[in-house]
Write a protein that holds these residues in place. Structure first.
Motif: not given
Ligand SMILES: NC(=O)c1ccc[n+]([C@@H]2O[C@H](COP(=O)([O-])OP(=O)(O)OC[C@H]3O[C@@H](n4cnc5c(N)ncnc54)[C@H](O)[C@@H]3O)[C@@H](O)[C@H]2O)c1
Length: 367
Positions: A253-262
């Motif tokens: 699961f790979v993300y690039g976003t503006v808020a939050g992180r796991v």
């Protein structure tokens, strides 16, 4: 080649200054590399940077920099959307190229660059060279040795919101400190995937090896940004979530976003049937040691910002001088670009996309 490599710095913005010029003007590297020239289209910016950091020549156009015979290699410190065209121009002019991330925005562009560089006989080094970090090499070794058991799933990614609006080179009044970051929010090179998820993907694929296919969702959360009292109209997606198939039912699961992180920083979490990798830790064992640095990050460079870019620059310098290829390769960068580009395609079409590139990850003998 025994004499120092003449480096041309393309763009005197945040990374041109904070990475290329600050590090390459340090006394300890002058035997291997010299700041030969800098160019930037903003009137006076290249000149001001050249005077401040002792660069040999300054130009307002890239063409003039490429015509300078003192320039043996270039570091592209320009917006990402310009890297392909500028990279091709450098290769055609017979210059070696260091790409700040991301190397290009499409696989097609990366293919053409890699092929043309091979024809001309020049070297390409692509940031970010994450596998140059000793801890990443230890992590890959531990995983190859089976420490995690059977790999089940992984999570990696980054959230970034206002960082580029607030950097020290954006908020001042002179030509070196009023650098406009609008391109970070616009097509073709903007958005967190090309800006920061690229680090997470170099870690993930460098540690685990190449992936096979992806599916994704993508959208725009913040269509407007404020910068120095004016509005930037953003047209690039700023929130993208990708699922990556590594084969044998091992998914990422790979993300690039503006808020939050796991997960921590740019580091992945990898979950296996026997143990988990969380950042640099497997259980009680931290694979990041005290004073753990890439090979060229010594002395002053250990305390300076952007030492990873400096490392990648020195990888190119060593390759030119000693014929030693770098593991910060254009092929690895192309595979990461494939995941990003295929992710956008998957989000647009609703169809899972096969990746069409691969690269050679570090082998047990390399580690
Ligand atoms: N800012 C960071 O934290 C950071 C960190 C690591 C890598 N990078 C990478 O470095 C590169 C540059 O990012 P940045 O933050 O320094 O951007 P920036 O906007 O601060 O600077 C870009 C500079 O390039 C100049 N420029 C524009 N068009 C040009 C052209 N045609 N030829 C030459 N110069 C041109 C601009 O005038 C500006 O001075 C990007 O690839 C980015 O991903 C940035």
């Amino acid at each position: 080649m025994r004499e120092p490599v003449g480096m041309g710095v393309v763009g005197a913005g945040a990374i041109g200054i904070r990475a290329a010029m600050m590090h390459l003007s340090q006394p300890d590297v002058q035997d291997r590399v010299r700041l030969a020239a800098v160019c930037d289209p903003v009137p006076g910016r290249a000149e001001a940077a050249a005077l401040k950091y002792g660069v040999g020549a300054f130009y307002e156009t890239y063409e003039e920099l490429l015509d300078d015979p003192a320039v043996i290699a270039v570091t592209l410190c320009s917006p990402i959307g310009l890297h392909y065209e500028q990279g091709m121009m450098a290769v055609d002019a017979g210059k070696h190229v260091h790409f700040n991330k991301t190397m290009t925005t499409t696989v097609g562009e990366a293919d053409r660059l890699i092929a043309r560089a091979a024809e001309v006989g020049v070297h390409l080094v692509a940031s970010p060279g994450m596998m140059l970090h000793p801890y990443n090499q230890r992590i890959r070794k531990a995983i190859l040795e089976g420490t995690l058991g059977r790999l089940v799933w992984a999570a990696a990614g980054v959230a970034i919101k206002d960082y580029h609006l607030e950097e020290e080179f954006r908020t001042g009044e002179d030509v070196l400190t009023n650098v406009d970051p609008s391109w970070y929010f616009r097509k073709p090179g903007g958005g967190p995937q090309y800006d920061v998820t690229v680090y997470a993907l170099h870690n993930l694929t460098g540690i685990l090896g190449p992936a096979r296919r992806v599916t994704a969702l993508s959208g725009l959360v913040l269509p407007e940004r404020e910068f120095r009292g004016r509005t930037i109209a953003c047209d690039m997606d700023d929130s993208t979530l990708i699922l990556v198939d590594f084969g044998e039912s091992f998914f990422g699961f790979v993300y690039g976003t503006v808020a939050g992180r796991v997960n921590q920083g740019f580091l992945p979490n990898v979950y296996g049937t026997q143990a988990s990798l969380i950042g640099t830790r497997i259980g009680d064992r931290d694979l990041k040691l005290l004073d753990d640095h890439q090979p060229h990050v010594v002395g002053e460079h250990t305390t300076m910002a952007e030492s990873h870019v400096f490392e990648d620059l020195m990888q190119l310098v060593d390759w030119i001088r000693e014929g030693k290829p770098s593991i910060a390769s254009a092929e690895h960068a192309r595979h990461v670009i494939d995941i990003i580009e295929a992710g956008y395609r998957a989000a647009e079409t609703g169809q899972t996309q096969d990746l069409r590139t691969t690269f050679e990850p570090l082998s047990m003998e390399d580690l």
